[in-house]
Design a protein around this motif. Sequence first.
Motif, PDB file in Angstrom:
ATOM      1  N   MET A 124       0.828  -1.184   0.000  1.00  0.00           N
ATOM      2  CA  MET A 124       0.000   0.000   0.000  1.00  0.00           C
ATOM      3  C   MET A 124       0.879   1.257   0.000  1.00  0.00           C
ATOM      4  O   MET A 124       0.553   2.228  -0.652  1.00  0.00           O
ATOM      5  N   ARG A 125       1.949   1.241   0.737  1.00  0.00           N
ATOM      6  CA  ARG A 125       2.814   2.428   0.819  1.00  0.00           C
ATOM      7  C   ARG A 125       3.573   2.691  -0.476  1.00  0.00           C
ATOM      8  O   ARG A 125       4.108   3.775  -0.659  1.00  0.00           O
ATOM      9  N   SER A 126       3.639   1.707  -1.371  1.00  0.00           N
ATOM     10  CA  SER A 126       4.343   1.914  -2.634  1.00  0.00           C
ATOM     11  C   SER A 126       3.545   2.784  -3.604  1.00  0.00           C
ATOM     12  O   SER A 126       4.099   3.305  -4.563  1.00  0.00           O
ATOM     13  N   HIS A 127       2.242   2.960  -3.356  1.00  0.00           N
ATOM     14  CA  HIS A 127       1.396   3.812  -4.195  1.00  0.00           C
ATOM     15  C   HIS A 127       1.455   5.237  -3.653  1.00  0.00           C
ATOM     16  O   HIS A 127       1.463   5.441  -2.428  1.00  0.00           O
ATOM     17  N   THR A 162       1.587   7.528   3.226  1.00  0.00           N
ATOM     18  CA  THR A 162       1.574   7.772   4.673  1.00  0.00           C
ATOM     19  C   THR A 162       0.664   6.794   5.421  1.00  0.00           C
ATOM     20  O   THR A 162       0.278   7.051   6.557  1.00  0.00           O
ATOM     21  N   ALA A 163       0.327   5.674   4.783  1.00  0.00           N
ATOM     22  CA  ALA A 163      -0.540   4.675   5.418  1.00  0.00           C
ATOM     23  C   ALA A 163       0.093   4.164   6.706  1.00  0.00           C
ATOM     24  O   ALA A 163       1.310   4.036   6.805  1.00  0.00           O
ATOM     25  N   GLN A 164      -0.737   3.899   7.706  1.00  0.00           N
ATOM     26  CA  GLN A 164      -0.265   3.431   9.011  1.00  0.00           C
ATOM     27  C   GLN A 164      -1.056   2.208   9.452  1.00  0.00           C
ATOM     28  O   GLN A 164      -2.236   2.070   9.128  1.00  0.00           O
ATOM     29  N   LEU A 209      -0.727   7.543  -3.239  1.00  0.00           N
ATOM     30  CA  LEU A 209      -1.814   7.920  -2.332  1.00  0.00           C
ATOM     31  C   LEU A 209      -1.746   7.186  -0.991  1.00  0.00           C
ATOM     32  O   LEU A 209      -2.425   7.560  -0.041  1.00  0.00           O
ATOM     33  N   GLY A 210      -0.938   6.139  -0.907  1.00  0.00           N
ATOM     34  CA  GLY A 210      -0.819   5.396   0.339  1.00  0.00           C
ATOM     35  C   GLY A 210       0.519   5.584   1.018  1.00  0.00           C
ATOM     36  O   GLY A 210       0.870   4.833   1.925  1.00  0.00           O
TER      37      GLY A 210
END
Length: 49
Positions: free
Chosen positions: A1-4, A9-11, A6-7
């Motif tokens: 998810m963090r590689s996109h 800053t996903a936690q 928009l993601g």
Amino acid sequence: MRSHPLGATAQIIGNVTDTTTSGFVTMKSKIGAQRIVDMLSGEQLPRIC
């Protein structure tokens, strides 16, 4: 998810364990209190907050 973009800053906000046999979903607060998460009423939309 963090590689996109928009993601970026996903936690992680929780985890799943098998430490209870009550069949209820519980939530543990930062101070250590634990409570049962109520069933949704009305439209069964995902909880995102």
